[in-house]
Design a protein around this motif. Structure first.
Motif, PDB file in Angstrom:
ATOM      1  N   THR A   1     -77.563  -5.668 -35.486  1.00 39.83           N
ATOM      2  CA  THR A   1     -76.599  -6.469 -36.236  1.00 39.83           C
ATOM      3  C   THR A   1     -75.528  -5.566 -36.829  1.00 39.83           C
ATOM      4  O   THR A   1     -75.752  -4.372 -37.035  1.00 39.83           O
ATOM      5  N   GLU A   2     -74.380  -6.129 -37.136  1.00 38.58           N
ATOM      6  CA  GLU A   2     -73.294  -5.377 -37.757  1.00 38.58           C
ATOM      7  C   GLU A   2     -73.343  -5.443 -39.278  1.00 38.58           C
ATOM      8  O   GLU A   2     -72.580  -4.756 -39.956  1.00 38.58           O
ATOM      9  N   THR A   3     -74.231  -6.256 -39.821  1.00 38.96           N
ATOM     10  CA  THR A   3     -74.394  -6.352 -41.271  1.00 38.96           C
ATOM     11  C   THR A   3     -75.878  -6.240 -41.608  1.00 38.96           C
ATOM     12  O   THR A   3     -76.751  -6.583 -40.806  1.00 38.96           O
TER      13      THR A   3
ATOM     14  N   LYS B   1     -72.077   1.453 -37.053  1.00 36.27           N
ATOM     15  CA  LYS B   1     -71.545   0.119 -36.762  1.00 36.27           C
ATOM     16  C   LYS B   1     -72.663  -0.907 -36.653  1.00 36.27           C
ATOM     17  O   LYS B   1     -72.491  -2.084 -37.010  1.00 36.27           O
ATOM     18  N   TYR B   2     -73.826  -0.467 -36.151  1.00 32.46           N
ATOM     19  CA  TYR B   2     -74.939  -1.379 -35.943  1.00 32.46           C
ATOM     20  C   TYR B   2     -76.211  -0.855 -36.601  1.00 32.46           C
ATOM     21  O   TYR B   2     -76.466   0.347 -36.618  1.00 32.46           O
TER      22      TYR B   2
ATOM     23  N   SER C   1     -71.630  -4.785 -44.382  1.00 32.31           N
ATOM     24  CA  SER C   1     -71.681  -3.877 -43.247  1.00 32.31           C
ATOM     25  C   SER C   1     -72.581  -2.700 -43.573  1.00 32.31           C
ATOM     26  O   SER C   1     -72.724  -2.297 -44.733  1.00 32.31           O
TER      27      SER C   1
ATOM     28  N   GLN D   1     -73.039   5.136 -32.414  1.00 33.63           N
ATOM     29  CA  GLN D   1     -72.781   3.780 -32.883  1.00 33.63           C
ATOM     30  C   GLN D   1     -73.816   3.322 -33.912  1.00 33.63           C
ATOM     31  O   GLN D   1     -73.527   2.463 -34.732  1.00 33.63           O
ATOM     32  N   SER D   2     -75.023   3.887 -33.843  1.00 35.55           N
ATOM     33  CA  SER D   2     -76.079   3.444 -34.750  1.00 35.55           C
ATOM     34  C   SER D   2     -77.004   4.598 -35.090  1.00 35.55           C
ATOM     35  O   SER D   2     -77.363   5.387 -34.211  1.00 35.55           O
TER      36      SER D   2
END
Length: 223
Positions: free
Chosen positions: A88-90, A75-76, A97, A124-125
């Motif tokens: 960041t998400e992108t 996601k990050y 993404s 998450q990352s």
């Protein structure tokens, strides 16, 4: 102050054999060769991610290029430029993404999290670092996350590296641990903010990665 390099010979298993965890400090453990059975699949997934979001050397807030090339999934992703460090998400490179965390990544992280005694995997990352001969990562703490109760999972692939394991203060003594293909390090709890880094990578060769080392670091960014 730096201690002598040691290779933890008592913890080195034969290929694909189970290995005993090695305690580094309270809340921190080395899991020798835990990822070795899945190493080829992990490397294939790294190359797939890099085709979508290529490796790049980021700029520090001070304007210097980092020696390590990075990409990410999940996601990050983590970014650095003259505006500072942040998640960041992108991807700043593609505007899209970040690619999702591959199933094989998640499976190994869940296994490592459980082996280290933590209840929830940090997924998450995933930051993916590519080290080439001479590249390094200075001693630092991971403080950009808002979930300090969650551990960090680090997977080593390819050429062996010297992992610098310090203390909670920059001036604390630093141990030098040799990490080889498939080794996993987990740290959290009282060791969550330990200073750590990678010494300049020696020139060597691994049949799966050539002269490179890949490091996959998994983090929880938000609770």
């Amino acid at each position: 102050m730096t201690a002598d390099l040691f290779d933890l010979p008592q913890a080195r298993p034969a290929a694909h054999a189970p290995a005993s965890p090695v305690s580094l400090a309270e809340g921190a453990v080395l899991l020798p060769a835990l990822a070795l059975p899945d190493a080829s699949a992990l490397i294939d997934a790294v190359h797939t991610i890099a085709r979508v979001t290529p490796f790049r050397r980021m700029e520090t807030p001070g304007g210097r290029l980092m020696s390590v090339a990075m990409t990410a999934c999940g996601k990050y992703g983590w970014c650095s430029d003259r505006h500072g460090y942040r998640y960041t998400e992108t991807s700043p490179l593609t505007g899209a993404s970040w690619p999702p965390v591959p199933d094989i990544f998640a499976a190994v992280v869940r296994r490592a999290t459980a082996a280290a005694g933590y209840p929830t995997p940090p997924l998450q990352s995933c930051l993916i670092n590519r080290y080439e001969p001479g590249t390094r990562l200075s001693l630092h703490q991971d403080r950009d996350e808002d979930a300090p109760h969650m551990p960090i999972i680090s997977i080593s692939l390819g050429v062996a590296a010297t992992f610098l394991w310090g203390g909670l203060h920059r001036a604390d003594p630093t141990r030098r641990l040799r990490l080889t293909h498939g080794d996993v390090v987990v740290w959290g709890g009282p060791s969550r903010f330990v200073f750590h880094g990678i010494a300049p990578l020696a020139r060597s060769f691994h049949p799966d990665t050539g002269e490179c080392r890949f490091n996959l670091t998994f983090r929880q960014i938000h609770p």
